[in-house]
Every structure is written in C-alpha cells, then in structure tokens.
Design an enzyme around this catalytic site. Structure first.
Site, PDB file in Angstrom:
ATOM      1  N   TYR A  83       0.829  -1.204   0.000  1.00  0.00           N
ATOM      2  CA  TYR A  83       0.000   0.000   0.000  1.00  0.00           C
ATOM      3  C   TYR A  83       0.858   1.245   0.000  1.00  0.00           C
ATOM      4  O   TYR A  83       2.073   1.188   0.219  1.00  0.00           O
ATOM      5  CB  TYR A  83      -0.962  -0.005   1.194  1.00  0.00           C
ATOM      6  CG  TYR A  83      -0.339   0.307   2.540  1.00  0.00           C
ATOM      7  CD1 TYR A  83       0.482  -0.603   3.187  1.00  0.00           C
ATOM      8  CD2 TYR A  83      -0.578   1.527   3.171  1.00  0.00           C
ATOM      9  CE1 TYR A  83       1.047  -0.318   4.426  1.00  0.00           C
ATOM     10  CE2 TYR A  83      -0.020   1.823   4.408  1.00  0.00           C
ATOM     11  CZ  TYR A  83       0.785   0.901   5.037  1.00  0.00           C
ATOM     12  OH  TYR A  83       1.342   1.199   6.247  1.00  0.00           O
TER      13      TYR A  83
ATOM     14  N   ARG B  52       8.054   4.183  -4.733  1.00  0.00           N
ATOM     15  CA  ARG B  52       8.193   3.187  -3.655  1.00  0.00           C
ATOM     16  C   ARG B  52       7.199   2.037  -3.851  1.00  0.00           C
ATOM     17  O   ARG B  52       7.512   0.885  -3.546  1.00  0.00           O
ATOM     18  CB  ARG B  52       7.998   3.834  -2.282  1.00  0.00           C
ATOM     19  CG  ARG B  52       8.293   2.850  -1.141  1.00  0.00           C
ATOM     20  CD  ARG B  52       8.231   3.496   0.224  1.00  0.00           C
ATOM     21  NE  ARG B  52       6.919   4.057   0.490  1.00  0.00           N
ATOM     22  CZ  ARG B  52       6.643   4.849   1.519  1.00  0.00           C
ATOM     23  NH1 ARG B  52       7.594   5.178   2.374  1.00  0.00           N
ATOM     24  NH2 ARG B  52       5.435   5.317   1.705  1.00  0.00           N
TER      25      ARG B  52
ATOM     26  N   ARG C 298      -6.978 -20.822  -2.085  1.00  0.00           N
ATOM     27  CA  ARG C 298      -5.951 -20.644  -1.051  1.00  0.00           C
ATOM     28  C   ARG C 298      -4.792 -21.620  -1.232  1.00  0.00           C
ATOM     29  O   ARG C 298      -4.967 -22.840  -1.128  1.00  0.00           O
ATOM     30  CB  ARG C 298      -6.562 -20.797   0.342  1.00  0.00           C
ATOM     31  CG  ARG C 298      -5.578 -20.459   1.457  1.00  0.00           C
ATOM     32  CD  ARG C 298      -6.232 -20.449   2.838  1.00  0.00           C
ATOM     33  NE  ARG C 298      -5.284 -20.057   3.868  1.00  0.00           N
ATOM     34  CZ  ARG C 298      -4.436 -20.898   4.471  1.00  0.00           C
ATOM     35  NH1 ARG C 298      -4.433 -22.179   4.152  1.00  0.00           N
ATOM     36  NH2 ARG C 298      -3.592 -20.451   5.384  1.00  0.00           N
TER      37      ARG C 298
ATOM     38  N   LYS D  73       6.435  -2.081   1.917  1.00  0.00           N
ATOM     39  CA  LYS D  73       5.263  -1.496   2.583  1.00  0.00           C
ATOM     40  C   LYS D  73       4.056  -2.425   2.434  1.00  0.00           C
ATOM     41  O   LYS D  73       3.146  -2.165   1.646  1.00  0.00           O
ATOM     42  CB  LYS D  73       4.983  -0.098   2.015  1.00  0.00           C
ATOM     43  CG  LYS D  73       4.090   0.755   2.906  1.00  0.00           C
ATOM     44  CD  LYS D  73       4.188   2.219   2.525  1.00  0.00           C
ATOM     45  CE  LYS D  73       3.177   3.089   3.228  1.00  0.00           C
ATOM     46  NZ  LYS D  73       3.228   3.089   4.690  1.00  0.00           N
TER      47      LYS D  73
ATOM     48  N   GLU E 132      12.011   2.437  14.299  1.00  0.00           N
ATOM     49  CA  GLU E 132      11.146   3.533  13.810  1.00  0.00           C
ATOM     50  C   GLU E 132       9.874   3.555  14.644  1.00  0.00           C
ATOM     51  O   GLU E 132       9.703   2.753  15.562  1.00  0.00           O
ATOM     52  CB  GLU E 132      10.841   3.338  12.320  1.00  0.00           C
ATOM     53  CG  GLU E 132      10.131   2.038  12.016  1.00  0.00           C
ATOM     54  CD  GLU E 132       9.906   1.788  10.527  1.00  0.00           C
ATOM     55  OE1 GLU E 132       9.785   2.750   9.750  1.00  0.00           O
ATOM     56  OE2 GLU E 132       9.827   0.596  10.160  1.00  0.00           O
TER      57      GLU E 132
ATOM     58  N   LEU F 157      10.980   1.262   7.147  1.00  0.00           N
ATOM     59  CA  LEU F 157      10.407   1.711   5.886  1.00  0.00           C
ATOM     60  C   LEU F 157      11.184   2.945   5.426  1.00  0.00           C
ATOM     61  O   LEU F 157      11.514   3.822   6.233  1.00  0.00           O
ATOM     62  CB  LEU F 157       8.927   2.067   6.064  1.00  0.00           C
ATOM     63  CG  LEU F 157       8.254   2.413   4.733  1.00  0.00           C
ATOM     64  CD1 LEU F 157       8.037   1.168   3.887  1.00  0.00           C
ATOM     65  CD2 LEU F 157       6.931   3.131   4.949  1.00  0.00           C
TER      66      LEU F 157
HETATM   67  N1  PDD Z   1       2.824   4.980   7.390  1.00  0.00           N
HETATM   68  N2  PDD Z   1       7.517   3.790   8.866  1.00  0.00           N
HETATM   69  C1  PDD Z   1       6.400   3.057   8.871  1.00  0.00           C
HETATM   70  C2  PDD Z   1       6.413   1.742   9.557  1.00  0.00           C
HETATM   71  C3  PDD Z   1       5.235   3.549   8.233  1.00  0.00           C
HETATM   72  O1  PDD Z   1       4.126   2.806   8.234  1.00  0.00           O
HETATM   73  C4  PDD Z   1       5.270   4.810   7.609  1.00  0.00           C
HETATM   74  C5  PDD Z   1       4.070   5.387   6.902  1.00  0.00           C
HETATM   75  C6  PDD Z   1       6.472   5.549   7.650  1.00  0.00           C
HETATM   76  C7  PDD Z   1       6.604   6.894   7.004  1.00  0.00           C
HETATM   77  O2  PDD Z   1       6.633   6.805   5.595  1.00  0.00           O
HETATM   78  P1  PDD Z   1       6.124   7.996   4.671  1.00  0.00           P
HETATM   79  O3  PDD Z   1       6.877   9.197   5.087  1.00  0.00           O
HETATM   80  O4  PDD Z   1       6.444   7.547   3.318  1.00  0.00           O
HETATM   81  O5  PDD Z   1       4.631   8.156   4.939  1.00  0.00           O
HETATM   82  C8  PDD Z   1       7.580   4.999   8.269  1.00  0.00           C
HETATM   83  C9  PDD Z   1       1.618   5.397   6.708  1.00  0.00           C
HETATM   84  C10 PDD Z   1       1.409   6.868   6.761  1.00  0.00           C
HETATM   85  C11 PDD Z   1       0.451   4.593   7.235  1.00  0.00           C
HETATM   86  O6  PDD Z   1       0.646   3.404   7.414  1.00  0.00           O
HETATM   87  O7  PDD Z   1      -0.640   5.150   7.439  1.00  0.00           O
END
Ligand code: PDD
Length: 289
Positions: free
Chosen positions: A33, A52, A100, A147, A179, A204
């Site tokens: 996503y 990405r 499945r 992601k 993170e 990420l």
């Molecule tokens: N999350 N690290 C993780 C684990 C994340 O899920 C996200 C983003 C980020 C930041 O990435 P970016 O700057 O590209 O949004 C770092 C999104 C916003 C979410 O899951 O809603």
C-alpha cells in the site's frame, strides 16, 4: 455521508465496494500500500510514493495493477469525487483472488483499491503541541522496507500505547530504535544534529523522511543516519516523527521522560514549517499546470 471508493475499475459508494474472500490480501496480507497526503485537493510528493510502490511490488514479484498515469488519474478522480481538500489517499494493491495456496498463483489479476480520508494536516494539535510515545519491542518481520498490508504488529503497538496513555510507540530491536509504529523516528542532539536510523531492511524508507533530510540540509542542520538507543532519546534535546499523514510531529515525552523540558523544540518546529512550505509550493506549481 458515504464516500466514493475505487475498486478494480469502478467508483462505488463505500457500502457497495466488495473484494473476494479469496483475495490474497485478505488471506495472506499479500499486498502492498501507499498513503499520499492531499493539501488543497492536490497530491503531495506522489511521484515518490509511486516509485516506492513499484519497489514494494518488485520485491514481491507482483505486477503493477495499472500504469502510473492511470493510477494518478484515478487518485485525482477520487479526490474530485469526494471533494477532498485536506487528508490522505490510501492505495492498496494485492496479488488478487485465487484458491488458497501459499505459493503465488499464476495469472491472478492484481486488485487495486483506493479511498480518501479527511485529515487535518496543517493545523493538527499534535503538530503544534507534540505527542508522547512509549518504546516497545519491535516484533515485526524483517522486511520492513516493503510497505505490506501486514500491519498487525503496529496495530498492537498503537493499542498498547493507547492503553498506556501515550499517543504512539517507537519500536526497539537489539537495544536500538528502529522507527515509529507508522512513522520514522528522529532525535536531535544538544549540538543540533538530527539523528535517525539509516536505511535498510529494518525500517520503511519514508518518503517524508527523504524530504525532511533534504530540507534539513538546506538550513545547514547536521544529519547522522545511525541507530540510537532509548537512553539516547531520553537525553536528547528534541525528538520527532515523520510520515505522509503527520508531516512532522514533535515528540515531547518518551516512556514518561520529558524531552527538551517537555515542550516542542525549535528544530522540529522549523522542519515542520519547512515541509509545509514545500508542500504548499507543490500545490501552487500543480495549480499552474
Ligand atoms: N505509514 N515507517 C512506517 C512503519 C510507516 O508505516 C510509515 C508510513 C512511515 C513513514 O513513511 P512515509 O513518510 O512515506 O509516509 C515509516 C503510513 C502513513 C500509514 O501506514 O498510514
């Protein structure tokens, strides 16, 4: 009021939108996503999010569901149909529906789903006043650079934070912060250096992170991309997080310890301001085209 969502070629009222029970996103979290922010009805840094997306798809040997051009056209159409001024657009690609079986099915058609969410990005109280976080063991899988929609560990972390009376959680692995549960984590040393974990499979590769590090450079802020410990964080002058859905939120408390006297610091405030200026500039530039 019901939103219009996008599912595999159709714009539907959210209550009419359906996905197969055999969709591998549902059965295996076999999907990826992206979340892009929207300001004044305009997508922010969306090209980087799509780049990405391709990286995530590639790592999982998944075909793109549509061309970038078509994806952007759909995003824009959805923003228009929902009259989204400020918030995010969520985009999910799964490997599609198949009986499945763990191995990847031959010839399954990927599913593409998108929806919008209204969110206060510019005037958020957390952006102005900061948030509190707790630290928790990082129990996620080891390919956090992809992601994927496998997000149960961050759900558990956010729920634990909520139970503890905190706003979010930072993850700890081998004694070091990786993170935030859905954002990248930073501390600011007393000499003003911004410290954040280096890129790798452990985190990420945040799109907002990349933009913020670039912006920090433009104002001569020193950057160190390296692991840091919870103790480093407790002793820091400031801390903050970044993501598409928060931009920059200062962190004013970690595990009950006030950071920088428990108040928003100048570095986080400045970087948030710079990011917003940059985003609004993109809005102005896109309005011209
Ligand atoms: N999350 N690290 C993780 C684990 C994340 O899920 C996200 C983003 C980020 C930041 O990435 P970016 O700057 O590209 O949004 C770092 C999104 C916003 C979410 O899951 O809603």
């Amino acid at each position: 009021m019901s939103r219009t969502v996008y599912v595999n070629g159709a714009y539907l009222a959210e209550e009419d939108a359906k996905i197969s029970v055999f969709d591998r996103g549902f059965l295996f979290a076999d999907g990826v996503y992206e979340v892009s922010s929207v300001l004044k009805g305009t997508l922010i840094d969306n090209e980087a999010h799509l780049a990405r997306l391709h990286r995530s798809l590639n790592e999982l040997e998944m075909e793109p569901p549509a061309s970038d051009e078509d994806i952007v056209a759909t995003q824009k159409e959805l923003i228009a149909r929902n009259e989204l001024e400020e918030g995010v657009i969520y985009l999910q690609v799964t490997r599609g529906a198949a009986d499945r079986d763990f191995t990847y099915p031959e010839g399954a058609t990927p599913s593409l789903v998108m929806f919008t969410q209204v969110k206060n990005l510019l005037e958020s109280p957390q952006g102005a006043n900061g948030i509190s976080v707790i630290t928790l063991p990082d129990i996620r899988w080891t390919r956090r650079d992809i992601k994927t929609v496998g997000l149960l560990a961050p759900c558990m972390a956010k729920q634990a934070a909520k139970k503890a009376g905190a706003d979010d959680a930072w993850m700890v692995e081998d004694g070091h912060i990786t993170e935030g549960s859905s954002n990248n984590a930073y501390i600011v040393a007393h000499d003003g250096t911004v410290i954040t974990r280096q890129l790798g499979n452990e985190i990420l590769h945040g799109i907002t992170r990349k933009a913020i590090l670039k912006l920090a450079e433009t104002i001569q802020i020193k950057i160190e991309e390296r692991p840091f410990t919870p103790d480093d964080a407790y002793d820091a002058a400031e801390a903050f997080i970044t993501s598409a859905s928060t931009f920059v939120w200062p962190v004013v408390e970690i595990d009950g310890n006030p950071i920088g006297h428990g108040k928003v610091g100048p570095v986080a405030r400045r970087l948030r301001q710079l990011y917003i200026e940059m985003a609004l500039q993109e809005v102005a530039e896109q309005a011209k085209t």
